[in-house]
Enzyme design. Structure first.
Site, PDB file in Angstrom:
ATOM      1  N   ASP A  32       5.231  -4.652  -7.175  1.00 11.02           N
ATOM      2  CA  ASP A  32       4.529  -3.552  -7.838  1.00 11.02           C
ATOM      3  C   ASP A  32       4.451  -3.849  -9.339  1.00 11.02           C
ATOM      4  OD1 ASP A  32       4.079  -0.269  -6.979  1.00 11.02           O
ATOM      5  OD2 ASP A  32       4.049  -0.834  -9.106  1.00 11.02           O
ATOM      6  N   ILE A  33       3.275  -3.604  -9.912  1.00 10.28           N
ATOM      7  CA  ILE A  33       3.048  -3.935 -11.328  1.00 10.28           C
ATOM      8  C   ILE A  33       3.788  -2.968 -12.257  1.00 10.28           C
ATOM      9  CG2 ILE A  33       0.994  -2.511 -11.783  1.00 10.28           C
ATOM     10  CD1 ILE A  33      -0.319  -5.014 -12.972  1.00 10.28           C
ATOM     11  N   ASN A  88       2.998   6.923   0.603  1.00 15.33           N
ATOM     12  CA  ASN A  88       2.329   8.159   0.198  1.00 15.33           C
ATOM     13  C   ASN A  88       0.961   8.197   0.868  1.00 15.33           C
ATOM     14  OD1 ASN A  88       4.441   8.723  -1.641  1.00 15.33           O
ATOM     15  ND2 ASN A  88       3.488   7.420  -3.191  1.00 15.33           N
ATOM     16  N   GLN A  95      -0.586   9.657  -3.268  1.00 13.87           N
ATOM     17  CA  GLN A  95      -1.322   8.401  -3.037  1.00 13.87           C
ATOM     18  C   GLN A  95      -2.378   8.226  -4.129  1.00 13.87           C
ATOM     19  OE1 GLN A  95      -3.395   8.012   0.731  1.00 13.87           O
ATOM     20  NE2 GLN A  95      -3.563   5.785   0.509  1.00 13.87           N
ATOM     21  N   HIS A 101      -0.203   1.493   1.932  1.00 14.28           N
ATOM     22  CA  HIS A 101       0.825   0.582   1.425  1.00 14.28           C
ATOM     23  C   HIS A 101       2.191   1.213   1.605  1.00 14.28           C
ATOM     24  CE1 HIS A 101      -0.778   3.056  -1.857  1.00 14.28           C
ATOM     25  NE2 HIS A 101       0.437   3.069  -2.363  1.00 14.28           N
ATOM     26  N   PHE A 102       3.145   0.353   1.838  1.00 15.04           N
ATOM     27  CA  PHE A 102       4.541   0.770   1.939  1.00 15.04           C
ATOM     28  C   PHE A 102       5.267   0.260   0.702  1.00 15.04           C
ATOM     29  CE2 PHE A 102       5.020   2.574   6.146  1.00 15.04           C
ATOM     30  CZ  PHE A 102       3.829   2.189   6.741  1.00 15.04           C
ATOM     31  N   HIS A 103       5.897   1.189  -0.009  1.00  6.57           N
ATOM     32  CA  HIS A 103       6.746   0.809  -1.138  1.00  6.57           C
ATOM     33  C   HIS A 103       8.133   0.466  -0.584  1.00  6.57           C
ATOM     34  CE1 HIS A 103       4.251   2.840  -4.371  1.00  6.57           C
ATOM     35  NE2 HIS A 103       3.854   3.550  -3.330  1.00  6.57           N
TER      36      HIS A 103
HETATM   37  P1  AMP Z   1       0.684   5.070  -4.695  1.00  2.61           P
HETATM   38  O1  AMP Z   1       0.904   6.076  -5.787  1.00  2.61           O
HETATM   39  O2  AMP Z   1       1.608   5.279  -3.521  1.00  2.61           O
HETATM   40  O3  AMP Z   1      -0.759   4.966  -4.297  1.00  2.61           O
HETATM   41  O4  AMP Z   1       1.134   3.675  -5.313  1.00  2.61           O
HETATM   42  C1  AMP Z   1       0.271   2.754  -5.889  1.00  2.61           C
HETATM   43  C2  AMP Z   1       1.138   1.676  -6.486  1.00  2.61           C
HETATM   44  O5  AMP Z   1       0.316   0.551  -6.783  1.00  2.61           O
HETATM   45  C3  AMP Z   1       1.817   2.080  -7.816  1.00  2.61           C
HETATM   46  O6  AMP Z   1       3.237   1.960  -7.661  1.00  2.61           O
HETATM   47  C4  AMP Z   1       1.255   1.103  -8.822  1.00  2.61           C
HETATM   48  O7  AMP Z   1       2.192   0.705  -9.787  1.00  2.61           O
HETATM   49  C5  AMP Z   1       0.830  -0.063  -7.932  1.00  2.61           C
HETATM   50  N1  AMP Z   1      -0.221  -0.909  -8.485  1.00  2.61           N
HETATM   51  C6  AMP Z   1      -1.404  -0.495  -9.002  1.00  2.61           C
HETATM   52  N2  AMP Z   1      -2.135  -1.582  -9.385  1.00  2.61           N
HETATM   53  C7  AMP Z   1      -1.385  -2.674  -9.100  1.00  2.61           C
HETATM   54  C8  AMP Z   1      -1.581  -4.084  -9.263  1.00  2.61           C
HETATM   55  N3  AMP Z   1      -2.702  -4.588  -9.818  1.00  2.61           N
HETATM   56  N4  AMP Z   1      -0.593  -4.928  -8.870  1.00  2.61           N
HETATM   57  C9  AMP Z   1       0.541  -4.425  -8.324  1.00  2.61           C
HETATM   58  N5  AMP Z   1       0.770  -3.125  -8.126  1.00  2.61           N
HETATM   59  C10 AMP Z   1      -0.164  -2.246  -8.516  1.00  2.61           C
END
Ligand code: AMP
Length: 143
Positions: A32-33, A88, A95, A101-103
């Site tokens: 995750d970024i 989420n 979300q 996606h799974f964190h």
């Molecule tokens: P969600 O809120 O569950 O949709 O999570 C989206 C996740 O994607 C967040 O934790 C962001 O930090 C992550 N994210 C967004 N853009 C990128 C990217 N380019 N590379 C890696 N993670 C990302």
């Protein structure tokens, strides 16, 4: 459609750079970024489905096969023993990227972890019976 709609497909194709930790035919995983904790990793199907409940069984199975291995590797690499897995689904539930996606969020202490609010109250027996029947019948109907 926002810029985020196709972001994870582009990441899985390598069109947008990421720190890839795993890939197979159907699944891709990367750091995750904007991590909640060190090792925070995202596991996605290569193909975009917006919601968890949109996933075809074979894609769900591929994610299910990969998740435990990736979680174990994240723990080994970061020294974490505890972690949360979170998906989420829906804007109100947090979300932001409309691609399932799974964190995987390793626990490295109270300020370096997911930090969940869990305002639980005991279930009511009558409601539990009604709910159980409704969910079981929705499953039987294939919804
Ligand atoms: P969600 O809120 O569950 O949709 O999570 C989206 C996740 O994607 C967040 O934790 C962001 O930090 C992550 N994210 C967004 N853009 C990128 C990217 N380019 N590379 C890696 N993670 C990302």
């Amino acid at each position: 459609m926002s810029d985020l709609t196709h972001l994870f497909e582009k990441i899985a194709r390598g069109d947008v750079p990421s720190h890839k930790v795993y890939e197979d035919e159907q699944v891709f995983a990367f750091l995750d970024i904007n991590p909640l904790s060190r090792g925070h990793t995202l596991v996605i199907p290569r193909q975009r489905y917006e919601r968890l409940d949109d996933l075809p069984p074979e894609v769900g199975a591929a994610i299910g096969r990969a998740l435990p291995r990736i979680a174990a590797a994240v723990c080994r690499a970061t020294g974490a023993h505890s972690y949360n897995v979170l998906s989420n689904t829906g804007r109100e539930a947090g979300q932001v990227v409309p691609h399932v996606h799974f964190h995987i969020i390793p626990w490295h202490g109270p300020d370096r972890s997911l930090g969940i609010r869990w305002p639980a109250t005991p279930i009511e027996e009558d409601d539990a019976k009604a709910l159980r029947d409704e969910i079981a019948s929705a499953l039987a109907d294939g919804h």
